[in-house]
Design a protein around this motif. Structure first.
Motif, mmCIF file in Angstrom:
data_model
loop_
_atom_site.group_PDB
_atom_site.id
_atom_site.type_symbol
_atom_site.label_atom_id
_atom_site.label_comp_id
_atom_site.label_asym_id
_atom_site.label_seq_id
_atom_site.Cartn_x
_atom_site.Cartn_y
_atom_site.Cartn_z
ATOM 1 N N LEU A 1 -19.270 46.933 46.332
ATOM 2 C CA LEU A 1 -19.426 45.484 46.349
ATOM 3 C C LEU A 1 -19.061 44.926 47.718
ATOM 4 O O LEU A 1 -18.043 45.289 48.290
ATOM 5 C CB LEU A 1 -18.521 44.868 45.273
ATOM 6 C CG LEU A 1 -18.521 43.349 45.158
ATOM 7 C CD1 LEU A 1 -19.882 42.847 44.699
ATOM 8 C CD2 LEU A 1 -17.433 42.904 44.186
ATOM 9 N N ASP A 2 -19.916 44.017 48.241
ATOM 10 C CA ASP A 2 -19.658 43.452 49.558
ATOM 11 C C ASP A 2 -19.537 41.932 49.538
ATOM 12 O O ASP A 2 -18.981 41.342 50.450
ATOM 13 C CB ASP A 2 -20.772 43.868 50.523
ATOM 14 C CG ASP A 2 -20.333 43.846 51.969
ATOM 15 O OD1 ASP A 2 -19.226 44.332 52.269
ATOM 16 O OD2 ASP A 2 -21.094 43.334 52.812
ATOM 17 N N ALA B 1 -12.450 41.698 37.050
ATOM 18 C CA ALA B 1 -13.246 42.906 36.801
ATOM 19 C C ALA B 1 -13.755 43.498 38.118
ATOM 20 O O ALA B 1 -13.718 44.718 38.327
ATOM 21 C CB ALA B 1 -14.416 42.592 35.872
ATOM 22 N N MET B 2 -14.217 42.641 39.020
ATOM 23 C CA MET B 2 -14.715 43.110 40.317
ATOM 24 C C MET B 2 -13.570 43.659 41.172
ATOM 25 O O MET B 2 -13.745 44.641 41.899
ATOM 26 C CB MET B 2 -15.415 41.968 41.051
ATOM 27 C CG MET B 2 -16.673 41.470 40.367
ATOM 28 S SD MET B 2 -17.992 42.724 40.362
ATOM 29 C CE MET B 2 -19.295 41.811 39.504
ATOM 30 N N ILE B 3 -12.399 43.041 41.084
ATOM 31 C CA ILE B 3 -11.230 43.554 41.805
ATOM 32 C C ILE B 3 -10.879 44.946 41.301
ATOM 33 O O ILE B 3 -10.597 45.858 42.087
ATOM 34 C CB ILE B 3 -10.037 42.591 41.638
ATOM 35 C CG1 ILE B 3 -10.301 41.284 42.389
ATOM 36 C CG2 ILE B 3 -8.737 43.231 42.142
ATOM 37 C CD1 ILE B 3 -9.354 40.155 42.014
ATOM 38 N N LEU C 1 -10.300 38.975 45.601
ATOM 39 C CA LEU C 1 -11.460 39.873 45.622
ATOM 40 C C LEU C 1 -11.907 40.133 47.047
ATOM 41 O O LEU C 1 -12.198 41.276 47.424
ATOM 42 C CB LEU C 1 -12.601 39.272 44.806
ATOM 43 C CG LEU C 1 -13.924 40.050 44.844
ATOM 44 C CD1 LEU C 1 -13.745 41.469 44.305
ATOM 45 C CD2 LEU C 1 -15.010 39.310 44.068
ATOM 46 N N ARG C 2 -11.961 39.104 47.868
ATOM 47 C CA ARG C 2 -12.396 39.284 49.259
ATOM 48 C C ARG C 2 -11.396 40.141 50.036
ATOM 49 O O ARG C 2 -11.779 40.916 50.912
ATOM 50 C CB ARG C 2 -12.602 37.918 49.922
ATOM 51 C CG ARG C 2 -13.717 37.151 49.249
ATOM 52 C CD ARG C 2 -14.067 35.830 49.875
ATOM 53 N NE ARG C 2 -15.018 35.130 49.021
ATOM 54 C CZ ARG C 2 -16.311 35.432 48.923
ATOM 55 N NH1 ARG C 2 -16.795 36.416 49.658
ATOM 56 N NH2 ARG C 2 -17.113 34.755 48.115
ATOM 57 N N HIS C 3 -10.118 40.004 49.709
ATOM 58 C CA HIS C 3 -9.093 40.872 50.297
ATOM 59 C C HIS C 3 -9.346 42.327 49.899
ATOM 60 O O HIS C 3 -9.256 43.240 50.730
ATOM 61 C CB HIS C 3 -7.716 40.406 49.818
ATOM 62 C CG HIS C 3 -6.581 41.251 50.277
ATOM 63 N ND1 HIS C 3 -6.143 41.284 51.585
ATOM 64 C CD2 HIS C 3 -5.776 42.120 49.595
ATOM 65 C CE1 HIS C 3 -5.121 42.123 51.692
ATOM 66 N NE2 HIS C 3 -4.884 42.640 50.503
ATOM 67 N N SER C 4 -9.709 42.555 48.641
ATOM 68 C CA SER C 4 -9.995 43.908 48.156
ATOM 69 C C SER C 4 -11.271 44.465 48.777
ATOM 70 O O SER C 4 -11.338 45.636 49.145
ATOM 71 C CB SER C 4 -10.123 43.893 46.621
ATOM 72 O OG SER C 4 -8.953 43.408 46.011
ATOM 73 N N ILE C 5 -12.298 43.611 48.897
ATOM 74 C CA ILE C 5 -13.553 44.027 49.515
ATOM 75 C C ILE C 5 -13.325 44.451 50.964
ATOM 76 O O ILE C 5 -13.898 45.442 51.446
ATOM 77 C CB ILE C 5 -14.593 42.891 49.433
ATOM 78 C CG1 ILE C 5 -15.105 42.747 47.990
ATOM 79 C CG2 ILE C 5 -15.760 43.145 50.381
ATOM 80 C CD1 ILE C 5 -16.002 41.544 47.780
#
Length: 399
Positions: free
Chosen positions: A166-167, A323-325, A101-105
């Motif tokens: 999203l951050d 879901a967030m990804i 997720l952090r990679h996607s953010i």
């Protein structure tokens, strides 16, 4: 994921996820060490597809894969059972999806966050939390009260240039107070602007933000001790009722107190530590805080986060992370396409044409309307604010 074979919509959708990085993560956490069938890569593909299509049960995910040869080819699986999906969802560590997720953010920030980077005023970091209520019988590890359990999504989103993305995200059981997660959600860079509600009211944190030049705006609590230093004149034509320079409690740094009314005519008091922003701008900035409520509403309505695939902490956390990804991937594709429509319309097209050729999807997405439009209608932001405020006051977003 494979940049040499981006042919379908779903393949293009997954392209920002570097498959090599995903495999290295799996090796680092030894996720595929004894796995014969459902390794991490097809697992991520399948559950991302389930989020895109809003498939709400493991039985339906299994059925969807097993009946569709094109999907099996796309995912890289011959077949899968509900029990295999359940075990993998339970056994895999959420750390890998937190990292993914952090990679996607980070990719979203590169797309959206660096535009007009010198215009910091209207780049807002909105912080809030939302609770997803669960069954206490099925999820006893996350008790919320005597009757229910739940998880809490502590979230920072950025609202900038009419885009909400999203951050940061921290998932906890429902009971920890919001204030316990404020510090890790803050962007500790001079000049950044945070907006949060009264659940994060803490004098010590306010002092630290003031001393480091980090801006914030929030509402004060009714019982807050206020010492007025100076009343600031307010034009009669202004929507602001009052402005004053004040000290709160035992704080050493002065703050601005701005009184205004919300869309329902209720008087509210906002404090802000930026001396240069016009008072009416502060009122508008605080109103933009409701964009994070829209984000929660969007996620709960259009992604699978309210109905859980599994009962264990790993299963629940993994589902929310994926879901967030998927949300981030949708934003990234919207930017790649230069699509000006709503994110929801784009997601519906993605779900419908997921396994179609990408060029066919683009042609359909940008197809001119079949009938003449009555003209562009202005968006009623005031009505949107009233509807969101009513929902929040009645508690529909917090559950």
């Amino acid at each position: 994921m494979d940049k040499h074979s981006i042919e379908t919509v779903f393949n293009k959708y997954l392209h920002p996820i570097d498959e090599g990085i995903l495999i290295k993560m799996a090796e680092l956490f030894e996720l595929d060490k004894y796995v014969k069938k459902l390794s991490v890569v097809p697992f991520v593909k399948l559950f991302t597809y389930a989020q895109l299509k809003q498939i709400s049960s493991l039985t339906d995910i299994s059925f969807e894969l097993n009946k569709d040869p094109q999907l099996r080819k796309e995912i890289g699986l011959d077949s899968i059972s509900k029990s295999q999906l359940s075990r993998k969802l339970r056994d895999i560590s959420p750390k890998i999806f937190d990292a993914l997720l952090r990679h996607s953010i980070q990719k979203v920030r590169q797309k959206y966050g660096l535009r007009k980077g010198n215009q910091k005023l209207r780049k807002l970091h909105l912080i809030d939390s939302s609770t997803i209520t669960l069954s206490l019988k099925e999820h006893p590890w996350a008790p919320k009260n005597r009757y229910t359990s739940g998880i809490k999504l502590h979230t920072r989103v950025v609202f900038y240039d009419d885009v909400t993305y999203l951050d940061d995200l921290i998932i906890t059981p429902a009971r920890p107070a919001d204030i316990t997660q404020l510090d890790p959600l803050l962007v500790k860079v001079h000049g950044t602007f945070h907006v949060f509600d009264r659940g994060y009211f803490d004098f010590k944190i306010f002092e630290k933000l003031c001393s480091k030049g980090i801006r914030f705006a929030t509402r004060i609590k009714d019982n807050t001790v206020i010492q007025v230093v100076e009343e600031v004149p307010v034009p009669e034509s202004s929507s602001v009722l009052r402005e004053a320079i004040v000290f709160l409690g035992k704080m050493r740094h002065p703050l601005r107190l701005i009184e205004t009314v919300d869309s329902e005519g209720n008087q509210i008091q906002i404090i802000v530590n930026d001396a240069r922003i016009p008072a009416e701008e502060v009122s508008a900035i605080y109103r933009d805080r409701w964009k994070i409520e829209l984000f929660y509403k969007w996620m709960k309505q259009h992604m699978v986060v309210k109905t859980m695939y599994g009962k264990s902490p790993n299963a629940v956390y993994n589902q929310v992370y994926i879901a967030m990804i998927a949300f981030c991937l949708t934003l990234l594709l919207q930017d790649d396409l230069f699509y000006k429509g709503t994110l929801l319309v784009l997601k519906k097209h993605l779900a419908k044409f997921a396994l179609a050729r990408y060029l066919e999807f683009k042609k359909e997405l940008f197809k001119p309307p079949s009938r003449t439009s009555e003209g562009k209608k202005s968006y009623d932001y005031e009505q949107e604010f009233k509807e969101i405020l009513k929902d929040v006051e009645e508690g529909r977003f917090k559950e």
